[in-house]
Design a protein around this motif. Structure first.
Motif, mmCIF file in Angstrom:
data_model
loop_
_atom_site.group_PDB
_atom_site.id
_atom_site.type_symbol
_atom_site.label_atom_id
_atom_site.label_comp_id
_atom_site.label_asym_id
_atom_site.label_seq_id
_atom_site.Cartn_x
_atom_site.Cartn_y
_atom_site.Cartn_z
ATOM 1 N N ALA A 184 -12.909 10.115 14.369
ATOM 2 C CA ALA A 184 -12.479 8.941 14.631
ATOM 3 C C ALA A 184 -10.919 8.631 14.154
ATOM 4 O O ALA A 184 -10.177 8.026 14.725
ATOM 5 C CB ALA A 184 -13.063 8.099 13.619
ATOM 6 N N ARG A 185 -10.379 9.713 13.290
ATOM 7 C CA ARG A 185 -9.167 9.634 12.815
ATOM 8 C C ARG A 185 -8.389 10.127 14.002
ATOM 9 O O ARG A 185 -7.142 9.412 14.419
ATOM 10 C CB ARG A 185 -8.739 10.686 11.490
ATOM 11 N N ARG A 186 -8.738 11.074 14.796
ATOM 12 C CA ARG A 186 -7.789 11.779 16.125
ATOM 13 C C ARG A 186 -7.752 10.564 17.134
ATOM 14 O O ARG A 186 -6.865 10.357 17.555
ATOM 15 C CB ARG A 186 -8.846 12.792 16.615
ATOM 16 N N ASP A 187 -8.849 9.868 17.298
ATOM 17 C CA ASP A 187 -8.856 8.822 18.489
ATOM 18 C C ASP A 187 -8.028 7.548 18.073
ATOM 19 O O ASP A 187 -7.338 6.934 18.824
ATOM 20 C CB ASP A 187 -10.235 8.544 18.808
ATOM 21 N N TYR A 188 -8.229 7.196 16.714
ATOM 22 C CA TYR A 188 -7.489 5.988 16.499
ATOM 23 C C TYR A 188 -6.165 6.235 16.573
ATOM 24 O O TYR A 188 -5.204 5.655 16.781
ATOM 25 C CB TYR A 188 -7.890 5.896 14.838
ATOM 26 N N LEU A 189 -5.441 7.573 15.787
ATOM 27 C CA LEU A 189 -4.043 7.929 15.971
ATOM 28 C C LEU A 189 -3.524 8.111 17.414
ATOM 29 O O LEU A 189 -2.578 7.385 17.815
ATOM 30 C CB LEU A 189 -3.778 9.070 15.301
ATOM 31 N N ARG A 190 -4.372 8.544 18.458
ATOM 32 C CA ARG A 190 -4.140 8.693 19.677
ATOM 33 C C ARG A 190 -3.987 7.222 20.332
ATOM 34 O O ARG A 190 -2.957 7.106 21.253
ATOM 35 C CB ARG A 190 -5.223 9.396 20.651
ATOM 36 N N THR A 191 -4.810 6.559 20.105
ATOM 37 C CA THR A 191 -4.912 5.095 20.356
ATOM 38 C C THR A 191 -3.617 3.990 20.208
ATOM 39 O O THR A 191 -3.049 3.507 20.939
ATOM 40 C CB THR A 191 -6.205 4.234 20.405
ATOM 41 N N VAL A 192 -3.562 4.049 18.833
ATOM 42 C CA VAL A 192 -2.624 3.255 18.362
ATOM 43 C C VAL A 192 -0.945 3.546 18.719
ATOM 44 O O VAL A 192 0.022 3.070 18.718
ATOM 45 C CB VAL A 192 -2.577 3.150 16.817
ATOM 46 N N ARG A 193 -0.823 4.961 18.984
ATOM 47 C CA ARG A 193 0.550 5.677 19.607
ATOM 48 C C ARG A 193 0.563 5.278 21.262
ATOM 49 O O ARG A 193 1.684 5.658 21.615
ATOM 50 C CB ARG A 193 0.362 7.075 19.047
ATOM 51 N N ARG A 194 -0.195 4.819 21.836
ATOM 52 C CA ARG A 194 -0.156 4.759 23.168
ATOM 53 C C ARG A 194 0.864 3.521 23.410
ATOM 54 O O ARG A 194 0.921 2.531 22.592
ATOM 55 C CB ARG A 194 -1.488 4.209 23.905
ATOM 56 N N ARG A 195 1.902 3.697 24.428
ATOM 57 C CA ARG A 195 2.750 2.555 24.620
ATOM 58 C C ARG A 195 2.004 1.175 25.053
ATOM 59 O O ARG A 195 2.380 0.115 24.678
ATOM 60 C CB ARG A 195 3.825 3.086 25.720
ATOM 61 N N GLY A 196 0.926 1.612 25.708
ATOM 62 C CA GLY A 196 0.102 0.073 26.287
ATOM 63 C C GLY A 196 -0.473 -0.464 25.084
ATOM 64 O O GLY A 196 -0.562 -1.841 24.995
ATOM 65 N N PHE A 197 -0.874 0.320 24.152
ATOM 66 C CA PHE A 197 -1.709 -0.403 23.040
ATOM 67 C C PHE A 197 -0.478 -1.211 22.159
ATOM 68 O O PHE A 197 -0.803 -2.365 21.701
ATOM 69 C CB PHE A 197 -2.320 0.646 22.170
ATOM 70 N N VAL A 198 0.536 -0.588 22.158
ATOM 71 C CA VAL A 198 1.647 -1.307 21.115
ATOM 72 C C VAL A 198 2.190 -2.355 21.878
ATOM 73 O O VAL A 198 2.306 -3.464 21.195
ATOM 74 C CB VAL A 198 2.801 -0.106 20.841
ATOM 75 N N ALA A 199 2.398 -2.374 23.090
ATOM 76 C CA ALA A 199 3.070 -3.426 24.161
ATOM 77 C C ALA A 199 1.750 -4.621 23.961
ATOM 78 O O ALA A 199 2.264 -5.698 23.722
ATOM 79 C CB ALA A 199 3.154 -3.056 25.443
ATOM 80 N N GLY A 200 0.608 -3.957 24.156
ATOM 81 C CA GLY A 200 -0.614 -5.214 24.204
ATOM 82 C C GLY A 200 -0.582 -6.129 22.890
ATOM 83 O O GLY A 200 -0.943 -7.159 22.742
ATOM 84 N N THR A 201 -0.464 -5.393 21.755
ATOM 85 C CA THR A 201 -0.656 -5.696 20.557
ATOM 86 C C THR A 201 0.527 -6.682 20.117
ATOM 87 O O THR A 201 0.451 -7.825 19.348
ATOM 88 C CB THR A 201 -0.454 -4.575 19.158
ATOM 89 N N LEU A 202 1.993 -6.417 20.529
ATOM 90 C CA LEU A 202 3.144 -7.270 20.326
ATOM 91 C C LEU A 202 3.229 -8.440 21.097
ATOM 92 O O LEU A 202 3.942 -9.077 20.937
ATOM 93 C CB LEU A 202 4.186 -6.105 20.292
#
Length: 387
Positions: A17-35
Motif C-alpha cells: 500500500a505504501r509503495r503504490d500510494y507514493l507512486r500514485t501521488v507523485r504522478r504528474r497527472g494525479f497532482v494536476a487532477g487534484t489541483l
C-alpha cells in the motif's frame, strides 16, 4: 502461529500500500487532477468578482433620447437609473466618453416598436461581451419605462400604475406557516449533485490508476517478481488500500477546498448552504466502500485482461453503472423513498452515490437505509477482494 501469519499479512499489505500510494501521488497527472478543482474555483470566483465589480462600476446611467410624441418621464422608484436628455446632449456624452451608448426612441414609436441603441464609434467591436452584459441589465428597465409611458398616455392614473408595476413579493412557508429558507431548496438540488459528481470523479480517477498499475506490472513482468516475494492476496489488497488512500487524499483536498469556498459561494449567490459533519463523515465512509468495490472489480479486470486497451474496454461497463445515480437524480430529488431509489441505495455498485444523494435531500439521516447500504457494500467488498 495465527498471530504471526496475521501480522505478516498486515505488514505485506502495508508495504504494498505504501509503495503504490507514493507512486500514485507523485504522478504528474494525479497532482494536476487534484489541483484542478481548487484552481478552477479560484479562477471562477476571481473572474466573477472582477466582472461584477467592473460592470457595476462602468454601467452608469441609462441615457434616453425621446423623439416620439409620447411623453416619457422617468419614475424615481420604478426607473431610477434613467436620464432623458435631448439628442445633442446624448451625442456630447458619447463624444466625451461619459456614456457608451444611448437609447433613441424614434418619431414612429410606438406604431413601429423599434428603439435604437446608438453606440460610440468602435465600442461594439472592442468590448462586445461587456456591452451585451450591460445592455442586458439596462433593457428590462427600459421596457418598464416605455410601458409606463404608453399606459400614462392612455390615461391610466399614476396610482394604478404604481400598483400595476409594484413587484410581487413571494415568501416560502411550511405547512405550519413558518417561514422556510429558500436556500434549503437550492441546496437540496446542488448538494446531491455535488456529492455524486465528486464521488464519480474520484472513483474513476483512482480506480483508473489501479487498473493502470495492474496492467502495467503484468505487461512488463514486474508482477512476476512481486509474486515471488508477496502472495497474491496481500499484493492485491495492498494495491487496493494504497490507491484508495491516494483517492481519499484527493477527495479530502477537494472537499476541503469546497468547505473553504462555501462562505464565498453563500455570499456570492446569497445562499446559506451548510453541510453537516454527519454528512461529511458518511461521505468519507461511502467513498471508501465505493472505491473498494470498484477497485476490486478494476483490479480483477486488469489481472484478467490481456492488455491495457482491453482492460479499459472491459472496465467501461462498470463505469456506466457508476453513472446510473446521475440518470435517476430527478427521481431521487422528488421521491427518495421510491422502490427504484431504494434498490439503487442497496445495490453495491450504485449504493455510494445514490445513498449520499438521499442523505443530502432528507431532513433526517435515514439510518436504516444507511445501515443496509453499508452492509451490502461491506459484503460485496469482502467477496470481490477475495475473488
Amino acid at each position: 502461529g495465527a498471530r504471526r501469519v496475521n501480522g505478516g499479512f498486515a505488514r505485506l499489505v502495508l508495504l504494498v500500500a505504501r509503495r503504490d500510494y507514493l507512486r500514485t501521488v507523485r504522478r504528474r497527472g494525479f497532482v494536476a487532477g487534484t489541483l484542478l478543482l481548487p484552481l478552477a474555483m479560484i479562477a471562477v470566483f476571481t473572474i466573477s468578482t472582477f466582472a461584477s465589480t467592473s460592470l457595476a462600476a462602468q454601467t452608469g446611467p441609462i441615457v434616453v433620447v425621446n423623439e416620439s410624441s409620447v411623453a416619457i418621464v422617468p419614475d424615481p422608484a420604478a426607473t431610477p437609473n434613467v436620464q432623458v436628455v435631448d439628442r445633442a446632449e446624448a451625442d456630447l456624452r458619447l463624444a466625451s466618453g461619459a456614456a457608451s451608448e444611448y437609447y433613441l426612441v424614434p418619431q414612429q414609436w410606438p406604431s413601429q416598436p423599434q428603439v435604437l441603441v446608438v453606440q460610440r464609434e468602435g465600442t461594439s467591436s472592442a468590448q462586445p461581451a461587456f456591452n451585451f452584459a450591460r445592455q442586458t441589465t439596462q433593457q428590462p428597465e427600459m421596457d418598464l419605462l416605455l410601458r409606463v409611458a404608453l399606459l400614462r398616455a392612455a390615461g391610466l392614473p399614476d396610482e394604478v400604475l404604481g400598483q400595476l408595476f409594484s413587484p410581487v413579493e413571494y415568501e416560502s412557508v411550511g405547512q405550519s406557516g413558518q417561514p422556510a429558507d429558500e436556500a434549503d431548496v437550492v441546496a437540496s438540488y446542488l448538494v446531491p449533485y455535488a456529492f455524486t459528481l465528486i464521488f464519480m470523479l474520484s472513483i474513476f480517477i483512482t480506480s483508473g490508476y489501479l487498473l493502470q498499475s495492474v496492467t502495467e506490472e503484468k505487461e512488463n513482468r514486474v508482477v512476476e517478481i512481486l509474486l515471488s516475494s508477496v502472495p497474491a492476496l496481500p499484493l492485491m489488497a495492498g494495491k487496493i488500500v494504497g490507491l484508495g488512500a491516494a483517492g481519499l487524499t484527493q477527495v479530502a483536498i477537494w472537499v476541503g477546498t469546497a468547505l473553504v469556498a462555501l462562505p464565498l459561494i453563500n455570499r456570492q449567490f446569497e445562499l446559506t448552504i451548510d453541510v453537516t459533519p454527519v454528512t461529511l463523515v458518511l461521505a468519507v465512509v461511502f467513498f471508501t466502500l465505493g472505491y473498494l468495490s470498484y477497485g476490486a472489480l478494476y483490479a480483477a479486470v486488469g489481472a484478467l485482461s490481456p492488455g491495457a486497451r482491453e482492460a479499459q474496454q472491459y472496465a467501461s461497463f462498470f463505469g456506466f453503472l457508476a453513472v446510473i445515480p446521475i440518470v435517476f437524480m430527478p427521481l431521487i430529488l422528488s421521491d427518495p423513498n421510491a422502490p427504484v431509489v431504494l434498490f439503487l441505495c442497496i445495490f453495491p455498485l450504485t449504493s455510494p452515490a445514490a445513498t449520499l444523494a438521499v442523505i443530502a435531500v432528507s431532513e433526517q439521516t435515514p439510518w436504516l437505509l444507511v445501515g443496509l447500504a453499508t452492509l451490502s457494500q461491506i459484503l460485496f467488498v469482502i467477496v470481490a477482494v477475495a475473488v
